[in-house]
Design an enzyme around this catalytic site. Structure first.
Site, PDB file in Angstrom:
ATOM      1  N   HIS A 115      17.987 -40.896  13.869  1.00  0.00           N
ATOM      2  CA  HIS A 115      18.060 -41.630  12.603  1.00  0.00           C
ATOM      3  C   HIS A 115      17.846 -43.137  12.739  1.00  0.00           C
ATOM      4  O   HIS A 115      17.662 -43.826  11.758  1.00  0.00           O
ATOM      5  CB  HIS A 115      19.402 -41.383  11.900  1.00  0.00           C
ATOM      6  CG  HIS A 115      20.523 -42.212  12.469  1.00  0.00           C
ATOM      7  ND1 HIS A 115      21.209 -41.848  13.596  1.00  0.00           N
ATOM      8  CD2 HIS A 115      21.034 -43.395  12.084  1.00  0.00           C
ATOM      9  CE1 HIS A 115      22.118 -42.759  13.867  1.00  0.00           C
ATOM     10  NE2 HIS A 115      22.030 -43.720  12.983  1.00  0.00           N
TER      11      HIS A 115
HETATM   12  C1  UD1 Z   1      23.466 -46.513   8.869  1.00  0.00           C
HETATM   13  C2  UD1 Z   1      23.855 -47.626   9.827  1.00  0.00           C
HETATM   14  C3  UD1 Z   1      23.866 -47.109  11.254  1.00  0.00           C
HETATM   15  C4  UD1 Z   1      24.685 -45.833  11.383  1.00  0.00           C
HETATM   16  C5  UD1 Z   1      24.193 -44.822  10.366  1.00  0.00           C
HETATM   17  C6  UD1 Z   1      24.980 -43.539  10.433  1.00  0.00           C
HETATM   18  C7  UD1 Z   1      23.205 -49.903   9.128  1.00  0.00           C
HETATM   19  C8  UD1 Z   1      22.259 -51.009   9.366  1.00  0.00           C
HETATM   20  N1  UD1 Z   1      22.922 -48.755   9.776  1.00  0.00           N
HETATM   21  O1  UD1 Z   1      22.107 -46.175   9.100  1.00  0.00           O
HETATM   22  O2  UD1 Z   1      24.420 -48.102  12.092  1.00  0.00           O
HETATM   23  O3  UD1 Z   1      24.531 -45.298  12.689  1.00  0.00           O
HETATM   24  O4  UD1 Z   1      24.300 -45.390   9.056  1.00  0.00           O
HETATM   25  O5  UD1 Z   1      24.400 -42.558   9.609  1.00  0.00           O
HETATM   26  O6  UD1 Z   1      24.157 -50.058   8.409  1.00  0.00           O
HETATM   27  N2  UD1 Z   1      20.086 -42.147   2.611  1.00  0.00           N
HETATM   28  C9  UD1 Z   1      20.218 -41.077   1.750  1.00  0.00           C
HETATM   29  N3  UD1 Z   1      21.462 -40.659   1.430  1.00  0.00           N
HETATM   30  C10 UD1 Z   1      22.582 -41.253   1.920  1.00  0.00           C
HETATM   31  C11 UD1 Z   1      22.428 -42.352   2.791  1.00  0.00           C
HETATM   32  C12 UD1 Z   1      21.191 -42.784   3.139  1.00  0.00           C
HETATM   33  O7  UD1 Z   1      19.243 -40.500   1.277  1.00  0.00           O
HETATM   34  O8  UD1 Z   1      23.704 -40.802   1.608  1.00  0.00           O
HETATM   35  C13 UD1 Z   1      18.715 -42.563   3.033  1.00  0.00           C
HETATM   36  C14 UD1 Z   1      18.043 -43.562   2.180  1.00  0.00           C
HETATM   37  O9  UD1 Z   1      16.705 -43.175   2.088  1.00  0.00           O
HETATM   38  C15 UD1 Z   1      18.137 -44.847   2.979  1.00  0.00           C
HETATM   39  C16 UD1 Z   1      18.152 -44.355   4.399  1.00  0.00           C
HETATM   40  O10 UD1 Z   1      18.789 -43.091   4.345  1.00  0.00           O
HETATM   41  O11 UD1 Z   1      17.076 -45.697   2.717  1.00  0.00           O
HETATM   42  C17 UD1 Z   1      18.870 -45.242   5.340  1.00  0.00           C
HETATM   43  O12 UD1 Z   1      20.207 -45.471   4.926  1.00  0.00           O
HETATM   44  P1  UD1 Z   1      20.959 -46.829   5.383  1.00  0.00           P
HETATM   45  O13 UD1 Z   1      22.273 -46.910   4.749  1.00  0.00           O
HETATM   46  O14 UD1 Z   1      20.029 -47.958   5.243  1.00  0.00           O
HETATM   47  O15 UD1 Z   1      21.172 -46.708   6.933  1.00  0.00           O
HETATM   48  P2  UD1 Z   1      21.237 -45.503   7.946  1.00  0.00           P
HETATM   49  O16 UD1 Z   1      19.892 -45.272   8.504  1.00  0.00           O
HETATM   50  O17 UD1 Z   1      21.967 -44.326   7.380  1.00  0.00           O
END
Ligand code: UD1
Length: 356
Positions: free
Chosen positions: A203
């Site tokens: 991820h």
């Molecule tokens: C975040 C943390 C990372 C952690 C990870 C655990 C930061 C910078 N990164 O990364 O340190 O290891 O969480 O999972 O804070 N999305 C969904 N549904 C959700 C959440 C996210 O669809 O419930 C998708 C969205 O498309 C979003 C992408 O995941 O753009 C990334 O989510 P984001 O919160 O930016 O960070 P993670 O990659 O989950």
């Protein structure tokens, strides 16, 4: 003693579970604020349900945005919540954008900040998590470190006076859950179990955002001679779709993210783990399942030093996986599973009423 915990992303819910229990046992008043960084039921609600975490008192509903916009939106939304909180400590967890936003919101209100999982370093300044950790450690008043290595990093940055070694709270919840799921049916399909499977998760931005890198990672998984249960994080699914990279090739079986107890059960039964997650590397070690980490460095160096985790480039994955042969160990670099009560004790002992 009043503690305000700010969480928002999946690994923070896991860390919150034992801490909430320990604060309750210590008679502390505990307010939980959820930023909404993770909002899918499978990424959030099931963790609160399965790990018996109290429902958040406040939900900010910030959701997915670019890094700056997401961190800024959380900061703005947290300020009025924290301003009226009268907290003895604002407790922040790990290294996500929610961690940094809460730390900055609190220090600007002169509220004392405690950082759980302080002192971890990858020394890779391209990782958003590395900035979040370093900035949060330097803003916080109390640094709750999981390992001796983390304590050494904090010392080298001049932060010893504010640091306390408490152990790793994820170990508390991992070992407890392992015992709870021991006699439950496996969540892994029978055909995978029969041939011996690998659990995979991917991820991190450095593995998902660049189309070539993502294609190389997926190609490496597809080349493996064993079935792969790929627990697909929403970021992976979104980027794979965007870049036109298929996930379900070779012997890869794509699954939605599993709830925590099922994840632990899947790890216990796996022949190996392939991941870029920090938590999973450590959980694999605690459950004594060997691990290959698709990164060039790790914060959890003890897993590598003890031979249970190997860092590899995607092209080297088949060789790294075939070469895994860790020696049995009873080392406990992450503590004995009682870190959360040490957190409650440290918060009470270092309680400060106001910041100058
Ligand atoms: C975040 C943390 C990372 C952690 C990870 C655990 C930061 C910078 N990164 O990364 O340190 O290891 O969480 O999972 O804070 N999305 C969904 N549904 C959700 C959440 C996210 O669809 O419930 C998708 C969205 O498309 C979003 C992408 O995941 O753009 C990334 O989510 P984001 O919160 O930016 O960070 P993670 O990659 O989950």
């Amino acid at each position: 003693m009043k503690i305000v915990s700010v969480v928002g992303a999946r690994p923070q819910f896991v860390k919150l579970a034992p801490v909430a229990r320990a604060l309750d046992a210590a008679g502390a008043e505990h307010v939980i604020v959820h930023t909404g960084q993770h909002y899918d039921a499978a990424m959030s609600d099931v963790f609160f349900d399965d790990l018996a975490i109290p429902v958040p008192d406040v939900h900010l509903g910030v959701g997915s945005l670019r890094h700056g916009a997401q961190t800024g939106a959380m900061l703005a939304a947290l300020e009025p919540v924290l301003a009226g909180s009268d907290a003895d400590w604002v407790l922040v967890y790990g290294d996500t954008n929610s961690t940094l936003a809460a730390a900055v919101a609190a220090v600007k209100l002169h509220l004392p900040v405690a950082h759980l999982e302080a002192g971890l370093r990858s020394f890779n300044r391209r990782m958003p998590e590395e900035h979040n950790r370093v900035l949060t450690d330097h803003a916080a008043d109390l640094l709750l470190a999981p390992t001796g290595t983390a304590m050494a990093h904090l010392a080298s940055e001049g932060l010893s006076a504010r640091s306390v070694l408490v152990g790793d709270v994820m170990t508390d919840v991992c070992l407890r859950t392992r015992d709870q799921v021991a006699d439950r049916p496996s969540p892994v399909p029978e055909d995978l179990r029969e041939s011996g499977y690998v659990v995979a998760t991917v991820h991190r931005a450095e593995n998902t955002d660049d189309p070539q890198r993502l294609a190389a990672v997926c190609e490496a998984l597809a080349q493996l001679p064993v079935p792969v249960l790929l627990l697909a994080h929403p970021r992976l699914v979104a980027r794979a779709r965007e870049h036109g990279v298929p996930l379900d090739r070779g012997r890869v079986r794509v699954s939605p993210p599993l709830p925590y107890p099922q994840t632990v059960a899947a790890l216990v039964g796996a022949r190996a783990v392939v991941t870029d997650s920090g938590g999973l590397q450590k959980e694999a070690f605690l459950l004594r399942t060997p691990c290959v980490t698709l990164r060039t460095e790790t914060e959890w160096t003890e897993t590598v030093d003890l031979g249970w985790n190997v860092l590899a480039e995607p092209a080297d994955l088949p060789r790294a996986l075939a070469g895994l042969d860790p020696a049995p160990t009873d080392a406990t670099p992450y503590g004995a599973g009682d870190a959360a009560s040490a957190v409650a004790t440290a918060l009470a002992a270092r309680r400060v009423t106001a910041r100058v």
